[in-house]
Write a protein that holds these residues in place. Sequence first.
Motif, PDB file in Angstrom:
ATOM      1  N   ILE A 128     -17.819   3.886  29.573  1.00  0.00           N
ATOM      2  CA  ILE A 128     -16.812   2.823  29.519  1.00  0.00           C
ATOM      3  C   ILE A 128     -16.138   2.898  28.158  1.00  0.00           C
ATOM      4  N   CYS A 129     -14.825   2.973  28.162  1.00  0.00           N
ATOM      5  CA  CYS A 129     -14.095   3.068  26.903  1.00  0.00           C
ATOM      6  C   CYS A 129     -13.130   1.895  26.773  1.00  0.00           C
ATOM      7  N   GLU A 130     -12.748   1.630  25.531  1.00  0.00           N
ATOM      8  CA  GLU A 130     -11.761   0.575  25.289  1.00  0.00           C
ATOM      9  C   GLU A 130     -10.380   1.072  25.686  1.00  0.00           C
ATOM     10  N   PRO A 131      -9.542   0.193  26.220  1.00  0.00           N
ATOM     11  CA  PRO A 131      -8.157   0.589  26.488  1.00  0.00           C
ATOM     12  C   PRO A 131      -7.406   0.758  25.168  1.00  0.00           C
ATOM     13  N   CYS A 132      -6.172   1.198  25.268  1.00  0.00           N
ATOM     14  CA  CYS A 132      -5.371   1.408  24.060  1.00  0.00           C
ATOM     15  C   CYS A 132      -3.989   0.798  24.244  1.00  0.00           C
TER      16      CYS A 132
END
Length: 166
Positions: A128-132
């Motif tokens: 799971i990654c942070e959006p940008c």
Amino acid sequence: VKEQLRAAAAVTVSTPYLAKVYKEFNSNVHVVPNCIDFDNWGLVKPLDDGFIRIGLFGSNSHQKDWREAVDAIKRILDEYPQVKFVFNGWMVVEEEKPGATMYELKRHFKFPDHFVDRGLIDHDRVEICEPCEIQDYPKWLQGMRIDIGLAPLTTGRFNKSKSNLK
């Protein structure tokens, strides 16, 4: 908005479907399909770690769309140990600051209920990654190093209006 459309000398849209919608307000509508300048995106080699990385990225406006894919994603993870699933969590802003970028705001993750219900949040092969911010998206997406990108869309007026790139 309708008054502005009527007053415009011409209206440009990205799809024939949108042209049909906007012709109700202005007869001078032109389709100019969206495109990608691959010189700005570049190509990145996939990771050579023995995994196939499947990616799904977007905002919470795609909750219904993502629901369409969640059972297939879960089944693929269950059946194929060489697959990883990569997606961005959705951010909830805890306090508004006019003019601040997403990176400057205090925020926390929110996940689609259907991802939580199927155990995808705590799965050992889910990243799971942070959006940008949108202007950072090409470089950010390159950094995800995915092999397969998913873009599920449900049937409906909102998605019929999507760009040809989707």
